[in-house]
Design a protein around this motif. Structure first.
Motif, PDB file in Angstrom:
ATOM      1  N   THR A  14      40.138  14.901  39.488  1.00 10.32           N
ATOM      2  CA  THR A  14      39.114  15.515  38.774  1.00 10.32           C
ATOM      3  C   THR A  14      39.262  15.633  37.271  1.00 10.32           C
ATOM      4  O   THR A  14      38.273  15.545  36.662  1.00 10.32           O
ATOM      5  CB  THR A  14      39.271  17.067  39.417  1.00 10.32           C
ATOM      6  OG1 THR A  14      38.949  16.760  40.937  1.00 10.32           O
ATOM      7  CG2 THR A  14      37.907  17.689  39.152  1.00 10.32           C
ATOM      8  N   SER A  15      40.335  16.174  36.768  1.00  9.50           N
ATOM      9  CA  SER A  15      40.768  16.506  35.581  1.00  9.50           C
ATOM     10  C   SER A  15      40.572  14.939  34.779  1.00  9.50           C
ATOM     11  O   SER A  15      40.078  15.060  33.405  1.00  9.50           O
ATOM     12  CB  SER A  15      42.126  16.991  35.339  1.00  9.50           C
ATOM     13  OG  SER A  15      42.929  16.248  35.644  1.00  9.50           O
ATOM     14  N   ALA A  16      41.159  13.880  35.287  1.00  8.88           N
ATOM     15  CA  ALA A  16      40.844  12.659  34.760  1.00  8.88           C
ATOM     16  C   ALA A  16      39.354  12.260  34.436  1.00  8.88           C
ATOM     17  O   ALA A  16      38.817  11.799  33.247  1.00  8.88           O
ATOM     18  CB  ALA A  16      41.501  11.657  35.232  1.00  8.88           C
ATOM     19  N   ILE A  17      38.694  12.300  35.347  1.00  6.73           N
ATOM     20  CA  ILE A  17      37.127  11.996  35.448  1.00  6.73           C
ATOM     21  C   ILE A  17      36.236  13.142  34.553  1.00  6.73           C
ATOM     22  O   ILE A  17      35.630  12.579  33.832  1.00  6.73           O
ATOM     23  CB  ILE A  17      36.589  12.018  37.007  1.00  6.73           C
ATOM     24  CG1 ILE A  17      37.303  10.879  37.468  1.00  6.73           C
ATOM     25  CG2 ILE A  17      35.142  11.849  36.875  1.00  6.73           C
ATOM     26  CD1 ILE A  17      36.797  10.927  39.332  1.00  6.73           C
ATOM     27  N   THR A  18      36.762  14.378  34.645  1.00  6.73           N
ATOM     28  CA  THR A  18      35.944  15.240  33.856  1.00  6.73           C
ATOM     29  C   THR A  18      36.146  14.755  32.293  1.00  6.73           C
ATOM     30  O   THR A  18      35.345  14.960  31.349  1.00  6.73           O
ATOM     31  CB  THR A  18      36.309  16.436  34.160  1.00  6.73           C
ATOM     32  OG1 THR A  18      36.272  16.925  35.475  1.00  6.73           O
ATOM     33  CG2 THR A  18      35.603  17.944  33.382  1.00  6.73           C
ATOM     34  N   ALA A  19      37.518  14.630  32.058  1.00  5.03           N
ATOM     35  CA  ALA A  19      37.977  14.303  30.468  1.00  5.03           C
ATOM     36  C   ALA A  19      37.173  12.922  30.119  1.00  5.03           C
ATOM     37  O   ALA A  19      36.571  12.932  29.092  1.00  5.03           O
ATOM     38  CB  ALA A  19      39.440  14.214  30.424  1.00  5.03           C
ATOM     39  N   ALA A  20      37.078  12.041  31.123  1.00  2.00           N
ATOM     40  CA  ALA A  20      36.337  10.851  30.828  1.00  2.00           C
ATOM     41  C   ALA A  20      34.915  11.092  30.266  1.00  2.00           C
ATOM     42  O   ALA A  20      34.318  10.518  29.638  1.00  2.00           O
ATOM     43  CB  ALA A  20      36.575   9.747  31.796  1.00  2.00           C
ATOM     44  N   THR A  21      34.058  11.804  31.542  1.00  2.00           N
ATOM     45  CA  THR A  21      32.599  11.942  31.369  1.00  2.00           C
ATOM     46  C   THR A  21      32.752  12.813  30.088  1.00  2.00           C
ATOM     47  O   THR A  21      31.543  12.584  29.362  1.00  2.00           O
ATOM     48  CB  THR A  21      32.128  12.635  32.509  1.00  2.00           C
ATOM     49  OG1 THR A  21      32.978  13.594  33.064  1.00  2.00           O
ATOM     50  CG2 THR A  21      32.206  11.490  33.652  1.00  2.00           C
ATOM     51  N   THR A  22      33.318  13.816  29.830  1.00  2.00           N
ATOM     52  CA  THR A  22      32.941  14.749  28.604  1.00  2.00           C
ATOM     53  C   THR A  22      33.237  13.653  27.361  1.00  2.00           C
ATOM     54  O   THR A  22      32.242  13.998  26.342  1.00  2.00           O
ATOM     55  CB  THR A  22      34.088  15.623  28.405  1.00  2.00           C
ATOM     56  OG1 THR A  22      33.934  16.581  29.641  1.00  2.00           O
ATOM     57  CG2 THR A  22      33.774  16.639  27.349  1.00  2.00           C
ATOM     58  N   LEU A  23      34.141  12.811  27.331  1.00  2.00           N
ATOM     59  CA  LEU A  23      34.261  12.112  26.052  1.00  2.00           C
ATOM     60  C   LEU A  23      32.981  11.185  26.042  1.00  2.00           C
ATOM     61  O   LEU A  23      32.552  10.999  24.945  1.00  2.00           O
ATOM     62  CB  LEU A  23      35.467  11.204  26.246  1.00  2.00           C
ATOM     63  CG  LEU A  23      35.830  10.205  25.150  1.00  2.00           C
ATOM     64  CD1 LEU A  23      35.894  11.053  23.845  1.00  2.00           C
ATOM     65  CD2 LEU A  23      37.081   9.380  25.306  1.00  2.00           C
TER      66      LEU A  23
END
Length: 105
Positions: free
Chosen positions: A87-96
């Motif tokens: 979840t944190s990896a996907i959230t960071a990527a989508t935010t970027l």
């Protein structure tokens, strides 16, 4: 696990449990940079790196290093126990991705 603890584990050659590396870059960077003078390239990279750092750290990630124009990020390195690695990896990527979409270098 705190950020300093994660970096100490990495320096020892081991991999912290739950660490998720990800990579990003500027699409078409080589072609873009060939049409710019060096100071413009430096400005572009500094702007992108600042945006990337803000988006990644806001979601609990850590930038390990920049490889060329893109960050190598480590997700969940500093997350709370309730947060899942994926979840944190996907959230960071989508935010970027959303941040870069609005970016006007």
């Amino acid at each position: 696990m705190s950020c300093p603890a994660v970096f100490e584990i990495l320096r020892s050659g081991r991999t912290p449990e739950g660490l998720r590396p990800s990579f990003a870059d500027i699409r078409g960077f080589t072609a873009i940079s060939e049409a710019m003078d060096p100071s413009q390239v430096a400005s572009l990279l500094n702007s992108f790196r600042s945006l990337a750092e803000q988006a990644i750290t806001a979601n609990g990630g850590v930038i390990d290093k920049f490889i060329g124009d893109g960050p190598c990020l480590l997700s969940s390195a500093c997350q709370s126990p309730q947060s899942t690695d994926a979840t944190s990896a996907i959230t960071a990527a989508t935010t970027l991705a959303a941040t870069v979409e609005k970016w006007k270098p």
